[in-house]
Design a protein around this motif. Structure first.
Motif, mmCIF file in Angstrom:
data_model
loop_
_atom_site.group_PDB
_atom_site.id
_atom_site.type_symbol
_atom_site.label_atom_id
_atom_site.label_comp_id
_atom_site.label_asym_id
_atom_site.label_seq_id
_atom_site.Cartn_x
_atom_site.Cartn_y
_atom_site.Cartn_z
ATOM 1 N N ARG A 186 0.840 -1.212 0.000
ATOM 2 C CA ARG A 186 0.000 0.000 0.000
ATOM 3 C C ARG A 186 0.869 1.254 0.000
ATOM 4 O O ARG A 186 0.558 2.229 -0.669
ATOM 5 C CB ARG A 186 -0.904 0.018 1.232
ATOM 6 C CG ARG A 186 -2.194 -0.750 1.048
ATOM 7 C CD ARG A 186 -2.900 -0.910 2.369
ATOM 8 N NE ARG A 186 -3.670 0.270 2.755
ATOM 9 C CZ ARG A 186 -4.928 0.496 2.369
ATOM 10 N NH1 ARG A 186 -5.529 -0.358 1.586
ATOM 11 N NH2 ARG A 186 -5.573 1.565 2.769
ATOM 12 N N LEU B 101 -5.883 5.584 -10.354
ATOM 13 C CA LEU B 101 -7.021 6.501 -10.325
ATOM 14 C C LEU B 101 -7.062 7.220 -8.977
ATOM 15 O O LEU B 101 -6.750 6.636 -7.941
ATOM 16 C CB LEU B 101 -8.326 5.723 -10.503
ATOM 17 C CG LEU B 101 -8.608 5.160 -11.893
ATOM 18 C CD1 LEU B 101 -9.837 4.264 -11.850
ATOM 19 C CD2 LEU B 101 -8.814 6.296 -12.891
ATOM 20 N N PHE C 284 -3.456 -4.286 -5.212
ATOM 21 C CA PHE C 284 -3.615 -5.137 -6.389
ATOM 22 C C PHE C 284 -5.012 -5.747 -6.512
ATOM 23 O O PHE C 284 -5.298 -6.433 -7.479
ATOM 24 C CB PHE C 284 -2.536 -6.227 -6.418
ATOM 25 C CG PHE C 284 -1.153 -5.685 -6.691
ATOM 26 C CD1 PHE C 284 -0.972 -4.523 -7.433
ATOM 27 C CD2 PHE C 284 -0.030 -6.317 -6.205
ATOM 28 C CE1 PHE C 284 0.287 -4.002 -7.686
ATOM 29 C CE2 PHE C 284 1.244 -5.820 -6.450
ATOM 30 C CZ PHE C 284 1.400 -4.662 -7.191
ATOM 31 N N MET C 285 -5.872 -5.489 -5.533
ATOM 32 C CA MET C 285 -7.279 -5.858 -5.689
ATOM 33 C C MET C 285 -7.960 -4.915 -6.680
ATOM 34 O O MET C 285 -8.995 -5.240 -7.247
ATOM 35 C CB MET C 285 -8.019 -5.755 -4.348
ATOM 36 C CG MET C 285 -7.665 -6.827 -3.363
ATOM 37 S SD MET C 285 -8.328 -8.428 -3.835
ATOM 38 C CE MET C 285 -10.031 -8.259 -3.282
ATOM 39 N N ASP C 286 -7.384 -3.714 -6.816
ATOM 40 C CA ASP C 286 -8.013 -2.693 -7.658
ATOM 41 C C ASP C 286 -7.134 -2.242 -8.812
ATOM 42 O O ASP C 286 -7.631 -1.766 -9.820
ATOM 43 C CB ASP C 286 -8.380 -1.479 -6.798
ATOM 44 C CG ASP C 286 -9.426 -1.813 -5.759
ATOM 45 O OD1 ASP C 286 -10.439 -2.429 -6.137
ATOM 46 O OD2 ASP C 286 -9.229 -1.507 -4.565
ATOM 47 N N TYR C 287 -5.809 -2.329 -8.629
ATOM 48 C CA TYR C 287 -4.878 -1.961 -9.686
ATOM 49 C C TYR C 287 -4.563 -3.240 -10.449
ATOM 50 O O TYR C 287 -3.970 -4.165 -9.898
ATOM 51 C CB TYR C 287 -3.607 -1.352 -9.087
ATOM 52 C CG TYR C 287 -2.651 -0.823 -10.124
ATOM 53 C CD1 TYR C 287 -2.764 0.489 -10.578
ATOM 54 C CD2 TYR C 287 -1.644 -1.620 -10.643
ATOM 55 C CE1 TYR C 287 -1.888 0.982 -11.539
ATOM 56 C CE2 TYR C 287 -0.770 -1.135 -11.597
ATOM 57 C CZ TYR C 287 -0.891 0.171 -12.043
ATOM 58 O OH TYR C 287 -0.026 0.644 -12.993
ATOM 59 N N ALA C 288 -4.971 -3.292 -11.715
ATOM 60 C CA ALA C 288 -4.886 -4.555 -12.458
ATOM 61 C C ALA C 288 -3.553 -4.690 -13.181
ATOM 62 O O ALA C 288 -3.282 -3.966 -14.123
ATOM 63 C CB ALA C 288 -6.032 -4.639 -13.459
ATOM 64 N N TYR D 178 -4.843 -2.781 -18.981
ATOM 65 C CA TYR D 178 -5.269 -2.997 -17.599
ATOM 66 C C TYR D 178 -4.961 -1.881 -16.608
ATOM 67 O O TYR D 178 -5.770 -1.545 -15.757
ATOM 68 C CB TYR D 178 -4.625 -4.280 -17.063
ATOM 69 C CG TYR D 178 -4.873 -5.496 -17.916
ATOM 70 C CD1 TYR D 178 -6.158 -6.003 -18.051
ATOM 71 C CD2 TYR D 178 -3.829 -6.124 -18.593
ATOM 72 C CE1 TYR D 178 -6.397 -7.113 -18.847
ATOM 73 C CE2 TYR D 178 -4.064 -7.237 -19.384
ATOM 74 C CZ TYR D 178 -5.342 -7.728 -19.510
ATOM 75 O OH TYR D 178 -5.574 -8.822 -20.287
ATOM 76 N N LEU E 82 -7.604 5.579 -5.628
ATOM 77 C CA LEU E 82 -8.708 4.611 -5.682
ATOM 78 C C LEU E 82 -8.219 3.217 -6.083
ATOM 79 O O LEU E 82 -8.957 2.247 -5.980
ATOM 80 C CB LEU E 82 -9.768 5.083 -6.688
ATOM 81 C CG LEU E 82 -10.394 6.441 -6.386
ATOM 82 C CD1 LEU E 82 -11.309 6.872 -7.529
ATOM 83 C CD2 LEU E 82 -11.179 6.390 -5.079
ATOM 84 N N THR E 83 -7.006 3.146 -6.561
ATOM 85 C CA THR E 83 -6.465 1.857 -7.017
ATOM 86 C C THR E 83 -5.179 1.583 -6.252
ATOM 87 O O THR E 83 -4.122 1.365 -6.838
ATOM 88 C CB THR E 83 -6.172 1.901 -8.530
ATOM 89 O OG1 THR E 83 -5.435 3.099 -8.789
ATOM 90 C CG2 THR E 83 -7.420 1.891 -9.353
#
Lengths: 294, 807
Positions: B309, B714, B726-730, B710, B722-723
């Motif tokens: 994080r 954001l 790695f759950m949100d940043y692809a 991908y 917001l990303t």
């Protein structure tokens, strides 16, 4: 990643666990496979005083078959469900769903009970539980109660389980004994690209009679709403009809009827609504194909 | 990552085949062939693949204490008050530092890329009075264990007064935008431009003008190992040792010695095994100085290891440019001119190389085309985000994406075939050496041939027929092409602009005859312990397992610059070759003396030195080494010992080039993109180890795919990420990568001693435009001209729906 301090408690029996919960329910988080709780602890998003580790309670393990009734211990891991001969025969939908969860590491650690109780809006098992009419076996200090899947999922990440209760097992029936010999099931999900969770996932269960007429139609959707739901609009269009492509396509259009879909950085409400129809169509088509073959 | 997943017969591909891969020992057995050019498995594999690697966080020192950072939750705020009394009272807490505690002692975070007329507002190691991005360090806590340190972080009470936030670079340029740095008049940190030819004239006479707005989104470099530091101070001799996960141990040593006021010969920086960097570890970060500062103060080793994080929020980001471009064309498709203005989102501060990244874009914007009139201006703008800095390609992917998208867009608007349009404008071998609008001189390459080769490898005409057939069935197949040239191997210490610099190497024959190589580069996963061993083994005629390559320790390796810009082999490898050659002379001289002949009569053969015409008279390198160290019988004037040291300053940058071709299918129902096949022809010059080159190409392509499809950082309007995990940043997964069909072409270069051009970044540079061009080609039936990256399924789905509604 270093969680805040907590006290680790490992009961030797379900009774011990329930006794502990009776006294400390509000300060306790129950640990099973740890696939949701451990990250939350490490990210310091939850601060429980106690972590009650039920992971080694033998009484919550195992699959039991009593005639057409099957009872799955809540601590059964995804990988065990995926590989269970019994489930592949009697409830292939569960095995197929388990295979779609997360990655190998998650499937090796995560449990079906943990997944159902966590009730993530995009979880995989909740939709399958709904479609299969699973019964949730719950123990509390007052004894055992059984809640139907339909009544179990209350709200986003909220279930009928009380803080002092533990989900001990999931009951369901042998698919063919219940719905007939020509039954097919399928789970199709569109993955969020980072997490692999469902943007939209559809579980379909279709039973046919000898003339290819649909005698049972169950469609459950995950990822689209705060809680999984039965797409009753789709089911109503299918029931009693002869299975075919145009029927599937038109019925699927009702996959998100009456639903106000979630909207987030990964998918807008509009996209989720559209994808609910797509995954529903694909799941139905696969389920019907399997039902026809069997 | 899978290695060779080729669908067509393997002979069509140059992917490393198992049978062609040799272990270092096997390679030793087949000594007759040179090591260079062989796919030898990495020497590093044994330790890295069996969990024996030593990364910073694996290093344990007695009495180590642990640091944790308090970071600003606000993207822009005044710090009104910091009260650490509750945290200090927590048992186990040893010290807490805030901005004012270190402002005078440490000064500001150093910056290497200092551009003329740019403004460098102060950037403190811990925020002073004001925070300018969410994640900026506000306080450092040290405690006996990492848990207590983090508990204490939560007990520090900070009163913030939130300030207006600006996260969009274009908005940050508006007159009434919130200002980040009070000492500046606006948020512009600097401007850079390249102008060549008469641009106004070119546009005046244009038959067609093609315009576009091209966005390179902000990305997280996402190295596998997050940052980590361990600092230990030895009061007896005043030596400070810092283990840190960095690409630039020597530069870091030089900067930190100044920051910490330690003599540079008492400062030792060690980069042990480093789990990737992609440019994000090319910096002096706050923690690099704070941990040593605390280690000196507390007289105990201090360790800090970043969480993912933190890495997403407080390790530099990449790309982040918005380009408004116009191109002027003649009727026949010839480019008359190009003008572009790029707005670069620098983030809150200029970090080490922040300012220079987008200048690379301006320098390379003409790609591999002849563009007689060219103007490219960059405006670098401060926003309330973490700094942008080098990320795999560092400004060059942004340039090639721009020009390669423009070639496709223009082809469509001119009604021309995109391949024909490229061929009309490509620089050909006849044009070489070719001086670019930025004044760079392309020395080598055959761009038209590489483009033809990749199309041939892919069976282009057949693919187009297949596409037509699929379209008739309603399936959306797309074929995308990208030609590229880029610049690597920085670089000469003088020139325009100067960059990169020299590299050093010491090659030593030990008394046993074994060889130790000390390199100033700092490989962190690329495998140069193997590549460099191959170079030395060939030059000195010794088996690879007799060679040890050492790097990343400023006490052991005398001097170095580091690893970036694909310079390890071109610059660092050339320095090694230089030292080998010097050593060879000395070995020859000693051998001649021992064999009682003249050096000119010595013949080298597989570690044996014989006398020409008298093959029975010979000595081995081992014997020469013994003689050199015993020093009883050396030729007159020859010093004892057997070691050579070199600094190599390359003649110029290198210019790798190539052509990529990607085949995709877009799911009509969902908008998902499936990569069906990927073809690449890359000219990276001479190849020392084809297996490692293939790995760099494939990994680079995967990262280019990541940007195309991908990845995207954001932020909300308050500057909150917001990303942030790695759950949100692809990131692309192994399952997202296509079957690769990669081959190499090679045009010789004299830019360095080895004739290599560098290959670390070209995969990424070629892939992003090839993939996007393919997806846009798939969507051609819907009349879509351009979409911004990443090409997420929903974006494509909406475009297809819009078109369906229209029709």
């Amino acid at each position: 990643m270093f969680p805040a301090p907590f006290t680790y408690v490992r009961p030797r029996s379900l009774d011990e666990a329930l006794h502990f919960l009776a006294d400390h329910a509000e300060d306790t988080k129950v640990l099973a496979g740890g696939q949701s709780l451990i990250p939350l602890l490490k990210l310091r998003l939850v601060f429980p005083r106690f972590v009650l580790d039920i992971g080694r309670l033998e009484e919550l393990h195992g699959i039991h078959e009593h005639g057409a009734a099957i009872e799955i211990g809540s601590l059964l891991r995804h990988v065990e469900i995926e590989r269970s001969e019994l489930l592949r025969r009697a409830a292939p939908l569960l095995a197929e769903t388990a295979a779609e969860i997360g990655d190998v590491q998650v499937r090796n650690r995560g449990t079906i009970g943990g997944s159902l109780v966590h009730a993530d809006a995009a979880g995989d098992f909740p939709a399958a539980a709904l479609a299969l009419d699973a019964q949730m076996v719950i123990r509390g200090k007052a004894g055992e109660r059984v809640v139907a899947a339909q009544d179990f999922f209350v709200d986003l990440m909220t279930t009928a389980l009380q803080p002092d209760e533990i989900l001990t097992a999931v009951r369901l029936s042998d698919m063919r004994a219940r719905f007939g010999p020509r039954t097919g099931t399928a789970y199709v999900k569109l993955r969020q690209q980072a997490s692999g969770f469902a943007i939209a996932g559809a579980v379909a269960l279709i039973a046919l009679d000898a003339s290819k007429k649909i005698t049972h139609a169950r469609v459950a959707i995950t990822g689209v709403n705060g809680i999984p739901y039965r797409a009753t609009g789709v089911e109503a269009k299918l029931l009693g009809e002869v299975a075919g492509d145009s029927l599937i396509t038109s019925a699927s259009q009702h996959a998100a009827d009456g639903i106000d879909p979630l909207s987030d950085i990964h998918a807008s409400a509009e996209y989720r609504r559209g994808m609910a129809a797509v995954v529903t169509r694909r799941a139905l088509s696969k389920a019907i194909q399997l039902a026809t073959k069997s | 990552m899978t290695m060779a997943t080729s669908k067509p017969p393997a002979r069509k591909t140059n992917s490393a085949k198992r049978s062609n891969v040799a272990s270092p020992a096997m390679a030793a057995a087949t000594r007759s062939a040179p090591f260079s050019g062989q796919s030898i498995l990495r020497k590093e594999d044994q330790r890295l693949l069996t969990g024996q690697g030593q990364f910073v966080d694996d290093i344990r020192l007695a009495d180590t204490v642990h640091m944790a950072m308090l970071r600003s939750p606000y993207a822009h705020a005044r710090i009104v008050r910091v009260d650490a009394s509750r945290a200090r009272a927590l048992p186990g807490v040893l010290d807490i530092l805030t901005g004012p505690d270190v402002k005078d002692a440490l000064g500001v975070i150093p910056v290497l890329a200092r551009m003329p007329d740019f403004k460098y507002p102060p950037h403190y190691f811990l925020a002073v009075d004001r925070v300018r991005y969410a994640g900026e360090p506000v306080a450092a806590v040290v405690a006996e264990d990492p848990y207590t340190a983090r508990d204490a972080v939560e007990l520090i009470d900070v009163e913030y007064e939130p300030l207006p936030v600006v996260i969009d670079a274009e908005k940050a340029m508006e007159k009434d935008a919130p200002r980040l740095h009070e000492e500046l008049q606006n948020n512009v940190g600097g401007t850079y431009s390249v102008v060549s030819g008469d641009v106004l004239e070119a546009f005046r006479h244009a038959d067609h003008v093609v315009k576009a707005r091209i966005v390179n989104q902000r990305l997280a470099p996402s190295a596998m190992e997050c940052r980590a530091v361990l600092a230990s101070f030895q009061p007896s001799d005043g030596t400070l040792t810092l283990w840190t996960s960095t690409q630039i141990p020597h530069l870091l040593r030089n900067f930190l010695a100044t920051t910490l006021k330690i003599p540079d010969n008492r400062m030792r920086v060690i980069a042990p095994d480093v789990g990737g960097g992609f440019g994000s570890k090319l910096n002096v970060y706050p923690e690099d100085a704070l941990a040593p500062f605390l280690a000196m103060k507390l007289r105990r080793p201090v360790k800090w290891a970043e969480s993912r994080r933190e890495n997403m929020r407080a390790t530099t980001h990449g790309r982040a440019q918005v380009q408004k471009v116009e191109m002027a064309f003649a009727k026949d498709g010839r480019i008359r001119g190009m003008r572009c203005r790029s707005i670069f989102d620098a983030g809150a501060y200029f970090h080490m190389f922040t300012a220079v990244g987008p200048t690379s874009t301006a320098n390379l914007g003409s790609g591999c085309y002849k563009i007689p009139a060219y103007s490219f201006g960059v405006t670098e703008v401060f926003t309330n985000k973490m700094s942008t800095d080098a990320y795999r390609g560092a400004g060059r992917p942004e340039a090639i994406f721009l020009i390669e998208r423009m070639m496709d867009i223009a082809a469509k608007q001119l009604g021309m075939d995109a391949v024909a349009l490229r061929h009309k404008n490509l620089i050909t071998p006849k044009d070489l050496p070719f001086t670019t609008p930025a004044g760079r001189v392309y020395d080598s390459g055959n761009y038209p041939r590489d483009l033809r080769s990749v199309m041939k490898a892919a069976g282009y005409d057949k693919l187009r027929r297949k596409q037509a057939a699929w379209r008739a069935e309603g399936r959306l197949m797309g074929i995308g092409i990208a030609s590229y040239v880029e610049n690597c191997g920085p670089g000469p210490t003088s020139g325009k602009p100067p960059g990169g610099g020299w590299e050093s190497a010491t090659v030593r024959v030990e008394p046993s005859g074994r060889i130790t190589v000390l390199t100033g580069t700092s490989p962190h996963g690329q495998g140069e312990e193997t590549t460099f061993s191959q170079i030395v083994a060939d030059e000195l005629g010794v088996p690879m397992d007799r060679i040890a390559v050492i790097h990343g320790d400023t006490l052991v390796v005398a001097a170095g610059i580091g690893t970036f810009g694909s310079r390890n082999t071109s610059v660092g490898g050339s320095a090694i070759l230089m030292s080998c050659r010097k050593l060879k002379e000395k070995i020859t001289a000693i051998a001649a003396h021992l064999l009682e002949t003249k050096p000119e009569r010595i013949v080298w053969r597989a570690g044996q030195l014989t006398v020409k015409g008298a093959p029975s008279k010979s000595v081995t390198i081992d014997e020469v080494a013994q003689a050199a160290y015993r020093a009883r019988n050396l030729p007159p004037g020859v010093e004892p010992g057997l070691e050579a040291n070199s600094f190599y300053n390359p003649r110029s940058l290198t210019f790798p080039s190539g052509a990529h071709l990607c085949v995709v299918e877009v799911d009509r129902d969902t908008g998902e993109v499936k990569l069906l096949d990927y073809y690449a022809v890359d000219d990276c010059g001479r190849v020392i180890n084809p297996l490692l080159v293939e790995g760099q190409i494939q990994g680079g392509i995967a990262q280019g795919i990541g940007q195309a499809l991908y990845e995207e950082l954001l932020f909300d309007e308050n500057g909150q990420m917001l990303t942030g995990e790695f759950m949100d940043y692809a990131l692309p997964h192994a399952a997202h990568t296509p079957p690769y069909h990669c081959t190499r072409s090679n045009t010789p270069t004299q830019a360095n001693l080895l004739g290599v051009k560098g290959v670390g970044e070209s995969g990424t540079i070629g892939a992003t435009p090839a993939v996007v061009n393919a997806v846009m080609d798939a969507l051609a039936p819907f009349g879509v001209l351009h979409l911004d990256m990443p090409l997420k399924p929903e974006k494509l789905w909406k475009e297809m729906r819009k078109a369906e509604v229209r029709s």
